[in-house]
Write a protein that holds these residues in place. Sequence first.
Motif, PDB file in Angstrom:
ATOM      1  N   SER A   1       1.355   7.778  -4.121  1.00 24.88           N
ATOM      2  CA  SER A   1       2.290   7.616  -3.015  1.00 24.88           C
ATOM      3  C   SER A   1       3.678   7.357  -3.590  1.00 24.88           C
ATOM      4  CB  SER A   1       1.853   6.463  -2.096  1.00 24.88           C
ATOM      5  OG  SER A   1       1.768   5.243  -2.826  1.00 24.88           O
TER       6      SER A   1
ATOM      7  N   LYS B   1      -1.060  12.095   5.864  1.00 20.54           N
ATOM      8  CA  LYS B   1       0.395  12.161   5.958  1.00 20.54           C
ATOM      9  C   LYS B   1       0.832  12.541   7.369  1.00 20.54           C
ATOM     10  CE  LYS B   1       2.631  14.287   2.705  1.00 20.54           C
ATOM     11  NZ  LYS B   1       2.958  15.313   1.678  1.00 20.54           N
TER      12      LYS B   1
ATOM     13  N   ARG C   1       0.705   9.556   9.557  1.00 21.55           N
ATOM     14  CA  ARG C   1       1.787   8.613   9.269  1.00 21.55           C
ATOM     15  C   ARG C   1       3.081   9.047   9.938  1.00 21.55           C
ATOM     16  NH1 ARG C   1       2.788   7.345   3.224  1.00 21.55           N
ATOM     17  NH2 ARG C   1       4.145   5.819   4.220  1.00 21.55           N
TER      18      ARG C   1
END
Length: 217
Positions: free
Chosen positions: A159, A84, A87
């Motif tokens: 997700s 995460k 990202r």
Amino acid sequence: MVAKDLLSTDVPVLRPSDNVDRALQLMSDFKYSQLPLVENKIYSGILTEDHLLNYDFDTLLEEIEPVDFQINIDENFPLVEVIKSFRNENIEFLPVQSKGEFLGIIERKTAFQSLVDKMVLSESGGLIEIKTKDGDYQLSDISRIIEQESGKIMSMFLSHDILNNLLITLKIDVSQISPIVSSLERHGYEISSYYASEPVTNLEKDRYDLLMKYLSI
């Protein structure tokens, strides 16, 4: 698997006593466009190639304000949280710290490859993506339906889409998953995409390719 298990020992760090010329040479040698700045085990930020090219080659790094990506990854961050962080940040690596001391870095490619390996995505079988609301599913029920069709869940990935729907991506140990997809739909589960190494009806191959591209970055 946590952050300290993914540390890379091959990437150099920059010191305040280094000059711009040495920093750029290290970036060229190791094929990175950015490197961490560390002094006495204290992480100070990131210096990028584009930023350093604004200075004379003999300028010491201690005279340059590093780029601060506001990243502070603890050694016990779980793998999903590491992913995460990648990202959310335009960086090639994540600095890892323990009690304020710099331990090393995690390369982007290492983190994503570890996720692929952990989800057994390189093994044969199929992928099924179920769309639902948070808390509006029972994994035991999904597993029971799959096992009734002679399948077994090998791994699972959670997700969210842009509408905040929960996406449950399941790796199944069988290649022909049409019966499993049909059975899940009969039990009221919404299948948003699926893929198998053998042909299946209404295959949303593009969605699978995007998922694999994301996981393999």
